[in-house]
Design a protein around this motif. Sequence first.
Motif, PDB file in Angstrom:
ATOM      1  N   VAL A  31       2.519  -6.496 -57.206  1.00 15.14           N
ATOM      2  CA  VAL A  31       3.233  -6.545 -58.479  1.00 15.14           C
ATOM      3  C   VAL A  31       2.203  -6.641 -59.590  1.00 15.14           C
ATOM      4  O   VAL A  31       1.213  -7.376 -59.453  1.00 15.14           O
ATOM      5  CB  VAL A  31       4.198  -7.743 -58.551  1.00 15.14           C
ATOM      6  CG1 VAL A  31       5.024  -7.694 -59.830  1.00 15.14           C
ATOM      7  CG2 VAL A  31       5.099  -7.798 -57.336  1.00 15.14           C
ATOM      8  N   GLU A  32       2.444  -5.897 -60.684  1.00 19.38           N
ATOM      9  CA  GLU A  32       1.516  -5.942 -61.814  1.00 19.38           C
ATOM     10  C   GLU A  32       2.307  -5.853 -63.107  1.00 19.38           C
ATOM     11  O   GLU A  32       3.402  -5.281 -63.136  1.00 19.38           O
ATOM     12  CB  GLU A  32       0.515  -4.792 -61.739  1.00 19.38           C
ATOM     13  CG  GLU A  32       1.153  -3.415 -61.762  1.00 19.38           C
ATOM     14  CD  GLU A  32       0.134  -2.313 -61.546  1.00 19.38           C
ATOM     15  OE1 GLU A  32       0.328  -1.226 -62.138  1.00 19.38           O
ATOM     16  OE2 GLU A  32      -0.830  -2.514 -60.779  1.00 19.38           O
ATOM     17  N   PRO A  33       1.799  -6.440 -64.205  1.00 17.80           N
ATOM     18  CA  PRO A  33       2.504  -6.334 -65.489  1.00 17.80           C
ATOM     19  C   PRO A  33       2.437  -4.895 -65.998  1.00 17.80           C
ATOM     20  O   PRO A  33       1.453  -4.188 -65.803  1.00 17.80           O
ATOM     21  CB  PRO A  33       1.740  -7.301 -66.394  1.00 17.80           C
ATOM     22  CG  PRO A  33       0.381  -7.405 -65.776  1.00 17.80           C
ATOM     23  CD  PRO A  33       0.568  -7.251 -64.301  1.00 17.80           C
ATOM     24  N   ARG A  34       3.512  -4.459 -66.664  1.00 22.86           N
ATOM     25  CA  ARG A  34       3.575  -3.091 -67.192  1.00 22.86           C
ATOM     26  C   ARG A  34       4.402  -3.127 -68.468  1.00 22.86           C
ATOM     27  O   ARG A  34       5.626  -3.307 -68.411  1.00 22.86           O
ATOM     28  CB  ARG A  34       4.195  -2.166 -66.166  1.00 22.86           C
ATOM     29  CG  ARG A  34       4.140  -0.692 -66.518  1.00 22.86           C
ATOM     30  CD  ARG A  34       2.742  -0.115 -66.313  1.00 22.86           C
ATOM     31  NE  ARG A  34       2.282  -0.230 -64.951  1.00 22.86           N
ATOM     32  CZ  ARG A  34       2.545   0.655 -63.970  1.00 22.86           C
ATOM     33  NH1 ARG A  34       3.337   1.683 -64.221  1.00 22.86           N
ATOM     34  NH2 ARG A  34       2.027   0.485 -62.771  1.00 22.86           N
ATOM     35  N   GLY A  35       3.745  -2.966 -69.623  1.00 16.51           N
ATOM     36  CA  GLY A  35       4.447  -3.016 -70.902  1.00 16.51           C
ATOM     37  C   GLY A  35       5.075  -4.385 -71.121  1.00 16.51           C
ATOM     38  O   GLY A  35       4.400  -5.407 -71.037  1.00 16.51           O
ATOM     39  N   ASP A  36       6.392  -4.397 -71.395  1.00 17.55           N
ATOM     40  CA  ASP A  36       7.078  -5.667 -71.583  1.00 17.55           C
ATOM     41  C   ASP A  36       7.804  -6.094 -70.310  1.00 17.55           C
ATOM     42  O   ASP A  36       8.653  -6.984 -70.340  1.00 17.55           O
ATOM     43  CB  ASP A  36       8.075  -5.585 -72.741  1.00 17.55           C
ATOM     44  CG  ASP A  36       9.072  -4.457 -72.563  1.00 17.55           C
ATOM     45  OD1 ASP A  36       8.938  -3.696 -71.580  1.00 17.55           O
ATOM     46  OD2 ASP A  36       9.972  -4.322 -73.411  1.00 17.55           O
ATOM     47  N   GLY A  37       7.447  -5.478 -69.178  1.00 15.58           N
ATOM     48  CA  GLY A  37       8.085  -5.828 -67.917  1.00 15.58           C
ATOM     49  C   GLY A  37       7.060  -5.854 -66.795  1.00 15.58           C
ATOM     50  O   GLY A  37       5.926  -6.317 -66.963  1.00 15.58           O
ATOM     51  N   LYS A  38       7.441  -5.329 -65.643  1.00 16.91           N
ATOM     52  CA  LYS A  38       6.561  -5.350 -64.468  1.00 16.91           C
ATOM     53  C   LYS A  38       6.772  -4.090 -63.654  1.00 16.91           C
ATOM     54  O   LYS A  38       7.726  -3.325 -63.884  1.00 16.91           O
ATOM     55  CB  LYS A  38       6.882  -6.570 -63.601  1.00 16.91           C
ATOM     56  CG  LYS A  38       8.276  -6.517 -62.982  1.00 16.91           C
ATOM     57  CD  LYS A  38       8.558  -7.729 -62.130  1.00 16.91           C
ATOM     58  CE  LYS A  38       9.925  -7.656 -61.464  1.00 16.91           C
ATOM     59  NZ  LYS A  38      11.039  -7.576 -62.429  1.00 16.91           N
TER      60      LYS A  38
END
Length: 710
Positions: free
Chosen positions: A687-694
């Motif tokens: 799992v990795e952060p992406r923009g304002d979500g994941k």
Amino acid sequence: MTVPKRPARRGYDPRVGPVPERGRPPEAEIGPGERLSLNGMGSFDWHLDDQTFELDAAGLQVFDLDPEEYDSRPESLVLRISPEEGARLDYALRRALQAGDRGYGGYFRITRRDGTKQWTHTQGTILRDPRGNAYRIVGIVRDATDELTQAPDMQPGPPPREPQAIALVVRQTIEALSRAVTVEDVAAVLTGAGGLDRFGADALVLGLIEGGNLRFVGASGSVIRGVGELPPRRLDGSLPLGEAVVTQQPSFATSLAGLVERFPALRTYVAAMPDVHAAAFLPLVAQARSIGGLALFYRSGDVLTPAHRELCAALAAIVAQSLQRAILFDREREVATGLQAAMLPRDIPRVAGAGVAVRYHAASSGREVGGDWYDVVTLPQNRVGLVVGDVQGHDTHAAAVMGQLRIALRAYAAEGHPPSTVLARASRFLAELDTERFATCAYAELDLVGGSVRTARAGHLGPLVRHTDGRTGWPNVRGGLPLGLATSLNLQEFPETRLDLVPGETLVFCTDGLVEERGLDITIGMEALAEAVRDGPDDHEALADHLADNLWERWGSQDDVALLILRRDPDPGTPRAPRMHSYVHQADPEGLADARLALRQALEAWELPGLADDVEVAAGELLVNVLLHTEGGAVMTLEVLPEPVRRVRLTVQDRSSVWPSRRSPGEAATSGRGLLMIDALSTHWGVEPRGDGKAVWCEFGPAAQRSLLG
């Protein structure tokens, strides 16, 4: 009291009835049908549902038809009625049906077997059901030649015009020209179906004065086809039509040879019209000023009787009045359309990572100007603003208000405000403009890097989305009241909706003129637009042309239309490392199944079918988790990673900041095993952060553990 005997009527015996007079043959009783027949009158019964047109024996005689050659179909009457006459009768009938009239009638000419022309009159009564729908027409047809010509020896060609016939033709011409708005419309009435018949001519030429020249704007008739294109001519009296225009006096010629002696410049035209032997040159005068001229040509000079010349003068006056209104309208429309064009953005900026196409189409009625607009605003941080709106009204004032509102909204967007704030400020601006107009608008802000879309609308349609697999859908975009009206009612709430636009997907914004038709539910037009987008080409410019060619013509172009299309550039990867993207909307029940099918098809195309089962199960688990536990949709990406070994990576992205956690559910638990399945099926996951979500990703390859389905 003795009652005196009444003297017996001559030819009548009270005991036996009528008694033939001496020397007269006995006659049978004449019934109602025979009475009509003796007067050249027949009847018809037209059933509109099954389109049967029954004619009695007398009616067949009026049309000069034998019973065995008529099949009770209205189409069969074309044997006798010309297309021009048929078109005129069809229009009169349609108008009566639409207006709810009880009846209709009209005069027309038919061609009998021997080639003679017969004036015919019809009168029908329209029967309607309780709802007002017409289902049957019952009426009469009769030979009206004597009535209109008063000449028993009528020859082929236009009949002499008596006062009642002149009044009839004048009424028909006024009616036809009443719907003509532009100069082009007037020319179409004169040169179209029935135009020549109104003048009893074989050809006509229409010209308008422009800067001291006579510019020809319309021509009709086979006898002048050899003339070719008519260039503008100076009003110097070198041609008879120019002389009529300058002197405002009509002229009639029963011999063109004599005209050539007076007007040598006419010699070339006369040589190209060998079948023409007579002509009428009529000035078109309105308010004591010449605005053009009308030339009529005839095969025979016998037509130019005093009555016919009176008719030509009357019709020329009517045409002149119509042309004067049309010229004024065209000038006003030219100013209005120029204003409209000036209010729309001259250039659309190039958008990195996406293609943008815009179209504007003016209405075919009215002044062809309104308040529809589009705009594309470049924003900081690789974002772009998309605007489509419509100011109430179809006039120059609507266009002027639109220009001011477009500039204000563009400024608010460029300041970096979110869509809800942009619309709220635009509404306040419109309310302060001291105008009673309101406007509808849709505004979207697109992040060109991540593909996230923030959109809001004010009484307007939201965007239509075409996905990478061709599916189309109207996302549920929340909205507020129209701009201006929202401020007046103190309800300036324009809630935002978050969408995702993956590479290769298309956003379509439009005004209601593209989907709305008077008398029809707007959902019909929305479905038609969705179908046209689904079946259209992928390229944004080609798609815009496709929609313009198919939908504007379908709706008849009764309203202005603004269209804006943005297609995010596809991201197929490379031949060694192909990639696919798909978006699964939370409200799309078929999206999950379509996404699984797209995965399997992609893996088969990449020659990795052995991984399809594992990837499909993992994708299902990740997508269901997003759709059930977040408030938005999911962006799914599948790509091939060629190094160090060839494998595939599946990524599912959402806007939730809550990270998934692996649990150990009990034997009776019905959920909580998703990550356990991902861990068992894939070689790696994370799992990795992406923009304002994941984003949750997992990889599959030769070193993967044994499939749970194996």
